[in-house]
Design an enzyme around this catalytic site. Sequence first.
Site: not given
Length: 331
Positions: A148, A201, A214, A320
């Site tokens: 990606r 991250y 988010r 999730e």
Amino acid sequence: MHRGPVTDTTEPNRPGYATLGRVVPSLAPAPRRAADAIPLFQVPMACLGGAQHAQQWWCVGGERPTTASQAVNGLVVNWAQTTDFLFASVSIPAPMPVAQQSFDTYQALLRTAQTQGKPHLLRIWNYLPHITEPENGVERYRLFNLGRKDAFRAQSYTLAEGAPAACALGTHSGPFQVAILASNRPGITIENPRQVSSYHYPKEYGEDPPIFSRAAWLPQHAGEDVLFISGTASIVGHQTLHCGDVLAQTQESIRNIQAVLQNANDKAGTAQWRLDRLKGCVYIRHATDYPVVRACLLAHGMTDFCFMQADICRSDLLMEIEAEGQLIHAH
């Protein structure tokens, strides 16, 4: 644009609106209706409950979408678009290295969005078989992120343009699948102050971090504003919390969504984004955890959700939540 209400036997029926694309998580045969020309993105997942909320019909006002099935770099891209919006998807059934699958799929979708004049990504759905299993000693999700990232770089996309909302889930069978919802104007990215942005991250989660915000808020001049909330799990900072405790992970996930809603409300100047006005999908690793997860959501007034069995992108995550909110002119 809005997410239209739909059940297994009816189509959205709102005067002046037409369907741009359909996201249908189901193991059952795809529904065949008058809208067959509209792109159908079907994901092979077992529904544990709330089937009436599972189908997503993304509807647009003002004009009927044009549809096409087009070869881009050797892959078939199915898409529909209006002047303002594009829904497009790719499915790769043949087995091949996942990093290459990810790169080829994203390059085809990004190129389609650019050539059709809809370069701004709003939401992305990613479904990868056996997402946390190894491939040549490397977790497949990490290889997916590598492909990606390379595709974004190859198509000259940067985070300055705003990272889209997204989810990435593991299926137990079926093809590698990605769908995008894009626009000719950008959404407004929303982050969570309780969490490190995904693209920051540390390398313990892989050399190439995931690329998503988010949430993404799309103000609209007509109809509802839309808030796309990415797949949200029991992560604070960048670490998984409450390993092995599905109730605590569900509660932590809801706290994260509340923090996203607060940030979105602050940016929009409203107090109308609320848990009990969201609709969406909950992904659960173990089917036996469904009653606990469902009861927790209902206790928070989150009634318009379906529950699907799926693998989460970290092996220590048990569930999730992804969601959408809609409201009339918050801006």
